[in-house]
Write a protein that holds these residues in place. Structure first.
Motif, PDB file in Angstrom:
ATOM      1  N   TRP A 171       0.822  -1.185  -0.147  1.00 58.01           N
ATOM      2  CA  TRP A 171      -0.209  -0.177  -0.084  1.00 58.01           C
ATOM      3  C   TRP A 171       0.775   1.139  -0.056  1.00 58.01           C
ATOM      4  O   TRP A 171       0.443   2.372  -0.133  1.00 58.01           O
ATOM      5  N   LEU A 216       0.731   4.130  -2.376  1.00 59.43           N
ATOM      6  CA  LEU A 216      -0.505   4.640  -2.610  1.00 59.43           C
ATOM      7  C   LEU A 216      -0.162   6.102  -1.705  1.00 59.43           C
ATOM      8  O   LEU A 216       0.594   6.112  -0.765  1.00 59.43           O
ATOM      9  N   ASP A 217      -1.138   7.004  -1.952  1.00 58.30           N
ATOM     10  CA  ASP A 217      -1.202   8.251  -1.162  1.00 58.30           C
ATOM     11  C   ASP A 217      -2.337   8.228  -0.218  1.00 58.30           C
ATOM     12  O   ASP A 217      -3.643   8.106  -0.872  1.00 58.30           O
ATOM     13  N   LYS A 225      -6.672  10.796  -3.728  1.00 56.84           N
ATOM     14  CA  LYS A 225      -7.474   9.792  -4.738  1.00 56.84           C
ATOM     15  C   LYS A 225      -7.352   9.767  -5.990  1.00 56.84           C
ATOM     16  O   LYS A 225      -7.352   8.914  -6.513  1.00 56.84           O
ATOM     17  N   ASN A 253      -4.259   8.002  -6.840  1.00 55.09           N
ATOM     18  CA  ASN A 253      -4.279   6.541  -6.339  1.00 55.09           C
ATOM     19  C   ASN A 253      -5.190   5.924  -7.689  1.00 55.09           C
ATOM     20  O   ASN A 253      -4.819   4.714  -7.937  1.00 55.09           O
ATOM     21  N   LEU A 309      -3.928   2.881  -9.924  1.00 56.96           N
ATOM     22  CA  LEU A 309      -4.523   1.489  -9.950  1.00 56.96           C
ATOM     23  C   LEU A 309      -4.877   1.126 -11.584  1.00 56.96           C
ATOM     24  O   LEU A 309      -4.714   0.216 -11.895  1.00 56.96           O
ATOM     25  N   ILE A 342      -7.764   3.250   2.114  1.00 56.43           N
ATOM     26  CA  ILE A 342      -6.452   2.826   2.541  1.00 56.43           C
ATOM     27  C   ILE A 342      -6.107   1.895   3.582  1.00 56.43           C
ATOM     28  O   ILE A 342      -5.232   0.968   3.751  1.00 56.43           O
ATOM     29  N   LEU A 384      -1.580  -4.517  -6.381  1.00 51.40           N
ATOM     30  CA  LEU A 384      -0.335  -3.931  -6.117  1.00 51.40           C
ATOM     31  C   LEU A 384       0.693  -4.630  -6.053  1.00 51.40           C
ATOM     32  O   LEU A 384       1.746  -4.239  -6.548  1.00 51.40           O
TER      33      LEU A 384
END
Length: 546
Positions: free
Chosen positions: A397, A400-401, A405, A408, A412, A444, A467
């Motif tokens: 993870w 991701l931030d 969003k 992200n 993805l 998240i 991921l």
């Protein structure tokens, strides 16, 4: 040290969580050590979480404002707020919830006060019971005509005598002195169980619940008596009343010897010993209990139902082995999960043809439909967990931030495009979407829970697997995408059905909808088997794959 008929018996009034159909009292052997240890309490909040929660109690503040008040910075306060929201301690407006108020009020102050007490050790594998007892409660007993002890229960004026199984002889025992860390773990587990005894979940099995703010000094833990003493712990095994109409293999439970309801820990220990020892002494008592159930006076209706369940079980096995290759037998959890799904669906089909008591039948069918949907999701979650054993998802993870969003979403979509998933042209959803909106919006923290702790639900496992697959071109998801390009949308439909089950919805479950979910499960398991995925072989120090 030997366990004999004269070994002292401890009795703490064992009780069960469930109503029992039949039970048998037993004596479980244990060694006890008298120790001196700090009195510690498990926290669910660390000091910063507690501080943030206290601020939220007096009003709603931004992460920046809270960061300034605590001098910790906006980024850290935002992370803490996100964790508190995930645990439902504060709402999305930043106000403390009822659950948050309760956890704040129930926070216990840790103390390093020393306390004397007893820890108990299981003699075959040397593990400590997850208990710390301050006093030994000796049972009142008498010896019967066969020279075996019986419990004297009831009152002084009206005593009654309880026969109790003593599993002699006790062989193959270990004498391993527990470490201070073992003792501390037992104390923490016992405290946590007492705090959560009103809950139905198995607290003993979930050590991630505990967040000790201050680690006690292990050097302060000492033995008052260096040598352990043998003792019998009086408890009982039983068959739950709810299991009587079910066809199950493991339909017995054991009560906690220290009066705290059922003991999943002791159940697991006994099962381990039964698997390792051909003549494990308690196996006889378990077999006697299970056999005694068949001797109960069953009604004709119950006998017929039990027979039907056995027929469904055999038919389910035939269906599965006709649909899948014999490779499925290598994956015990998947195989048993499919048996339960097929057995439930066969029972549902028969009930739907029954025209008597139509209201009850409709209720029964709806209940079974929801049950099958839940089991389908759990089985697919299991597949992602198995894949995660070979392709670890931990920390995936971090790409991701927490706050962005849109970023992200781009990440993805790039991953999905690389792996090869895409919706089919005839799908009703927006054809521009590369993956479902609900997958794009998975919190998240749920992804972290799925990737790092293997807990959560299907959508979290799917994202964690995506991921991870980005960095492993041999990952099974590439093969899944080649054979089922729209798999992500199908999995999302199942997750949506699971979330709506039991709630009012414009889309009611039907047998046709549920049959499609069962077909999805078979399709994915078949692809999984085609990848020639191998189980890890566990060695003493490492795990290798063959």
């Amino acid at each position: 040290m030997l366990f004999t008929k004269e070994t002292p018996i401890l009795y703490y009034e064992a009780r069960s969580h469930q109503r029992w159909l039949n039970r048998e009292y037993i004596l479980f052997p244990a060694y006890y050590y008298r120790v001196l240890a700090p009195r510690v309490s498990s926290r669910k909040l660390n000091i910063l979480e507690k501080a943030v929660l206290g601020i939220c109690r007096i009003g709603a503040f931004t992460a920046q404002e809270i960061g300034e008040k605590l001098d910790i910075g906006g980024d850290l306060s935002a992370l803490i707020i996100s964790e508190l929201q995930y645990n439902n301690f504060i709402d999305h407006q930043g106000l403390i919830t009822k659950k948050g108020k309760q956890i704040l009020e129930n926070e216990l102050i840790e103390t390093e006060d020393l306390i004397a007490g007893y820890v108990f050790q299981e003699p075959w594998q040397g593990e400590l019971f997850p208990r710390f007892i301050e006093n030994l409660e000796y049972a009142e007993t008498r010896f019967n005509d066969n020279d075996y002890p019986e419990l004297v229960l009831g009152t002084t004026g009206k005593p009654f005598y309880q026969k109790i199984f003593m599993p002699l002889p006790i062989n193959n025992t270990l004498m391993v002195k527990p470490t201070p860390r073992d003792i501390l773990r037992a104390i923490k587990t016992h405290n946590q169980t007492l705090t959560n005894r009103h809950r139905e979940n198995d607290v003993e099995a979930n050590e991630q619940l505990w967040n000790i703010e201050k680690q006690p000094d292990l050097k302060r833990i000492s033995f008052i008596e260096e040598q352990p003493q043998p003792v019998w712990l009086a408890t009982f095994i039983y068959t739950p009343e709810s299991n009587f109409d079910e066809f199950t293999e493991n339909n017995w439970q054991i009560s906690d010897p220290f009066g705290l309801g059922d003991s999943p820990w002791l159940y697991r220990q006994i099962n381990k010993c039964c698997q390792k020892q051909d003549n494990f002494p308690l196996q006889k008592s378990i077999n006697n209990l299970l056999n005694s159930n068949t001797k109960l006076n069953e009604s004709k209706e119950r006998q017929e139902k039990r027979q039907d369940l056995m027929i469904y079980h055999e038919e389910a096995i035939n269906i599965i082995e006709n649909k899948l290759s014999l490779e499925i037998l290598k994956w015990d959890d998947l195989y048993k999960g499919l048996i339960v799904i097929e057995r439930t669906y066969l029972e549902l089909e028969l009930s739907s043809k029954n025209k008597q008591n139509i209201n009850y039948i409709n209720y029964f069918i709806n209940d079974k439909l929801e049950d099958i949907v839940i089991k389908c999701q759990k089985l697919l979650e299991n597949i992602f967990l198995i894949i995660g054993d070979q392709y670890p998802t931990e920390k995936c993870w971090e790409i991701l931030d927490h706050r962005d969003k849109e970023y992200n979403k781009i990440i993805l979509e790039q991953i999905v495009e690389k792996i090869g998933f895409k919706p089919l042209k005839n799908e009703s959803h927006d054809s521009k979407l590369k993956l479902p909106k609900s997958l794009l919006s998975v919190d998240i923290n749920k992804i972290k829970s799925a990737s790092d702790h293997q807990s959560g639900s299907l959508r979290g496992y799917v994202i964690a697997s995506l991921l991870t697959a980005y960095n492993y071109e041999q990952h099974p998801l590439y093969f899944f995408a080649e054979k089922m390009p729209n798999l992500l949308f199908e999995l999302d439909k199942l997750a949506d059905l699971r979330n709506k089950s039991g709630h009012y919805s414009s889309q009611k479950l039907t047998q046709e909808i549920v049959k499609k979910q069962i077909a999805l499960v078979y399709q994915l398991i078949e692809l999984f088997l085609q990848t020639n995925f191998h189980k890890p072989i566990e060695l003493e120090e490492e795990v290798i794959y063959v």
